[in-house]
Structure formats: structure tokens, C-alpha cells
Design an enzyme around this catalytic site. Structure first.
Site, PDB file in Angstrom:
ATOM      1  N   HIS A   1       0.825  -1.206   0.000  1.00 25.17           N
ATOM      2  CA  HIS A   1       0.000   0.000   0.000  1.00 25.17           C
ATOM      3  C   HIS A   1       0.863   1.263   0.000  1.00 25.17           C
ATOM      4  CE1 HIS A   1      -4.041  -1.862   1.499  1.00 25.17           C
ATOM      5  NE2 HIS A   1      -3.534  -2.486   0.451  1.00 25.17           N
TER       6      HIS A   1
ATOM      7  N   GLU B   1       0.693   4.003   1.764  1.00 23.92           N
ATOM      8  CA  GLU B   1       1.107   4.451   3.105  1.00 23.92           C
ATOM      9  C   GLU B   1       2.289   3.613   3.602  1.00 23.92           C
ATOM     10  OE1 GLU B   1      -1.909   3.524   1.953  1.00 23.92           O
ATOM     11  OE2 GLU B   1      -3.480   4.101   3.374  1.00 23.92           O
TER      12      GLU B   1
ATOM     13  N   CYS C   1      -6.204   1.410   5.411  1.00 21.42           N
ATOM     14  CA  CYS C   1      -6.775   0.152   5.888  1.00 21.42           C
ATOM     15  C   CYS C   1      -6.252  -0.094   7.309  1.00 21.42           C
ATOM     16  CB  CYS C   1      -6.373  -0.991   4.962  1.00 21.42           C
ATOM     17  SG  CYS C   1      -4.609  -1.425   5.063  1.00 21.42           S
TER      18      CYS C   1
ATOM     19  N   CYS D   1      -2.354  -0.584   7.476  1.00 23.34           N
ATOM     20  CA  CYS D   1      -1.649   0.697   7.356  1.00 23.34           C
ATOM     21  C   CYS D   1      -1.845   1.549   8.610  1.00 23.34           C
ATOM     22  CB  CYS D   1      -2.135   1.458   6.129  1.00 23.34           C
ATOM     23  SG  CYS D   1      -1.628   0.728   4.559  1.00 23.34           S
TER      24      CYS D   1
END
Length: 347
Positions: free
Chosen positions: A268, A270, A296, A299
Site C-alpha cells: 500500500h 502508506e 486500511c 496501514c
């Protein structure tokens, strides 16, 4: 001034309407328009009838038919106008074509449900499960004649998070109306300087262009003392084939967004931004993460333990548990409007 108002069920659209009516706005309601149609057809006045009649009217005429009809009445007015509630992308587009501005309002599901219980409307007699099913039905339809609130919110010029008091909602509405007036009055002929949030948010959107994901392009930048210290986008790990080459495994397995993260090849945005900090020995303590999507849960955990204390985003990722976790960990999560896609500067 023309304002179109969209948002989730019970988010506070009626409260904004009442405030604007007290400030010389003429109100045109999709809800009232549909109730009149329901009465003509001798149907029960409830949310199911409203959805049924609205969809039929759009299918028989056009996806923006209801707003077109209300706009005909609104054209008779010379003053300020608010049209509530915009529920399809074509309706949102119609508001913009009329020279209007689209405002979205949202809040957490629990708060919104408690509000509809208090207002005791004849169309709101629903259990919490029914309330959430209504929202699911009206949030993501790909049929242009049916409700797609998520897309309307995405297209909004301004987004209000209404999780607190009436006074705060009123103040946020005042600020938006002031900004719109400034735009309309062309107070300055100069190209407006973006705010720091706009500047870093647009940078995150630019970073997202490097994404190799076939579902969502996500970009993130981590900022400290108004200086970008790391960036990240969602894509495969170094030296590993990405989804552009191999295709999307999640699509093949029909896995919905927000679930089964371990199946995905991508890291991801992040996570990549945080990893870059670790790789280059940069502390992220007391920094701010600007990201095109909210995080999410995986993260969110990394964000908390890396020392990031603020997140700014314009689009929701389907993981409500992550938002609750961040609130518990006292990490500020701020929603802003989507940055403009064009870049303005004097050449």
C-alpha cells in the site's frame, strides 16, 4: 448562487438546508418532489417507494431528470438556491452545468442512524440493519439511473464531516459559502495560491500516477514542518512483477476491496511511504500523512507506531475499523475535498 447538496443518510443535509434558508436561500428538495410523485401513484410513503419512483423517473426520462425539473422551478428565482439531495453522478454533473457548486456531508453510521431516529420521518422507520442495507443499495450502483452516493461525494467541490455539534456544522457551512462568494466575486485576478493542505494533497495525487494497481491508484506523502520527507504509491515490491504485467489476482478471485489484503501483490502507498523513511533513516515522529485514500487497518497500525499523528485524505477506503482504531489511538483523520486535476501557474 446555486448549491447542490449530497451526502449519506442522516448526515445533516436537512440541518444545512435550514441554516441556508435562514440566510436567504430558496430551497428545492428532491425528497419533497418524490413524495408528491409517490402520492400521485398512491404508494406508501417510505424509503423503498422513494427509491422505486426516483429510479423509474430517471429510466423513463434521463439520469438527471429530477434535478432538471427542479432547476426549471429554480430558474424563476433571482437569488440564492439550494437543491437537495443529489444522488446520481448525472445529477451532480447537472448542478455543475448550471454553474453551481456541490457540497457533500457525511458522518459515522452510528451517529447518522441516531439522528434519523430522532427526526422520526415517515420515510425513516428502519432498523439499523435496514438502514445499512439502504445505504449499501444507494452507495455504489453502476446503473446511471440509480443512486451512487459515493461518486456524488467524490465529485463534490466541498466535503463536510459532521460528527460533532450543530454549531460546528454551521461554522463549516459558513466558511464554504464565504469561499464560494469569493470565487464568484473574483476578488483577486491572480492565480490563487493553494493552501498547504491543497499543495500536499495534490502532490499525493500526482504520486498516485506511478501506481501499478489495476483497481485504485493511491498516493501518499509524509510531511514534517511543511517539508515532504517521503512518498509512496501502491505497487509491487522491488524486483517483483507487478499487476500491469501479471493482471489482478484479486479481480480474478472476485475479492472485494477492503478484505484479504494478504492476497494482493501490491504494497500500500502508506506502507511504502513509511518504509522509505525506515530505509533512509528518517524519523516520522510528529509528521503528517497526506494520502488520496484513508488507510486500511494494516496501514493504520503502521501509521500509529511510526509516530505519524495526523492523516489528511479526500477519499474513503472501505475499512471502518481502521477509522475507529485511529480515533482510539488519537491520530487525527481529516477529510478534505479532492484536489483539482489541473495545475495553474504563470509560464
Amino acid at each position: 448562487m446555486i448549491i447542490g447538496l449530497t451526502g449519506t443518510l442522516g448526515a445533516g443535509k436537512g440541518t444545512i438546508v435550514n441554516f441556508l434558508k435562514q440566510n436567504s436561500f430558496e430551497h428545492y428538495s428532491v425528497r419533497e418532489f418524490l413524495i408528491e410523485e409517490i402520492k400521485k401513484r398512491d404508494l406508501p410513503i417510505n424509503r423503498d417507494s422513494m427509491v422505486l419512483v426516483a429510479n423509474q423517473l430517471r429510466e423513463m426520462n434521463s439520469p438527471s431528470y429530477i434535478i432538471e425539473e427542479l432547476s426549471k422551478k429554480a430558474k424563476q428565482e433571482k437569488g440564492n438556491i439550494i437543491i437537495e439531495s443529489i444522488r446520481t453522478p448525472e445529477e451532480a454533473k447537472k448542478i455543475k452545468e448550471m454553474g453551481g457548486y456541490l457540497i457533500a456531508v457525511d458522518a459515522s453510521p452510528q451517529i447518522r442512524y441516531s439522528r434519523i431516529l430522532l427526526r422520526k420521518s415517515e420515510t425513516d422507520k428502519r432498523s439499523y440493519d435496514e438502514f445499512m442495507e439502504d445505504e449499501k443499495r444507494e452507495m455504489f450502483s453502476t446503473d446511471p439511473n440509480k443512486q451512487n452516493l459515493s461518486e456524488c461525494i467524490k465529485r463534490s467541490d466541498y466535503i463536510i464531516q459532521n460528527n460533532k455539534s450543530y454549531e460546528e456544522l454551521e461554522e463549516k457551512t459558513k466558511e464554504i459559502i464565504k469561499k464560494i462568494k469569493e470565487l464568484q466575486n473574483n476578488i483577486s485576478s491572480k492565480i490563487p495560491r493553494p493552501t498547504w493542505d491543497e499543495y500536499f494533497m495534490k502532490t499525493a495525487a500526482l504520486v498516485a500516477e506511478r501506481s501499478t494497481c489495476l483497481r485504485h491508484h493511491v498516493g501518499a506523502v509524509i510531511v514534517k514542518d511543511k517539508r515532504i520527507i517521503t512518498t509512496g504509491y501502491n505497487g509491487a515490491a522491488k524486483g517483483v512483477k507487478d499487476c500491469l504485467e501479471l493482471g489482478c489476482l484479486r479481480n480474478e478471485l472476485k475479492i472485494p476491496s477492503g478484505t484479504r489484503h494478504e492476497i494482493c501483490r501490491a504494497i500500500h502507498a502508506e506502507q511504502n511511504a513509511i518504509i522509505q523513511g525506515a530505509f533512509h533513516g528518517i524519523s516520522l515522529k510528529d509528521s503528517t500523512l497526506y494520502c488520496t485514500h484513508t488507510p486500511c487497518m494494516i496501514c493504520a497500525k503502521m501509521i500509529v507506531n511510526s509516530g505519524i499523528d495526523k492523516i489528511v485524505s479526500y477519499q474513503d477506503y472501505p475499512d471502518e475499523s481502521a477509522k475507529k482504531f485511529l480515533e482510539e489511538a488519537k491520530v487525527d483523520l481529516i477529510k478534505v475535498q479532492k484536489p483539482k486535476q489541473d495545475i495553474e501557474f504563470k509560464d
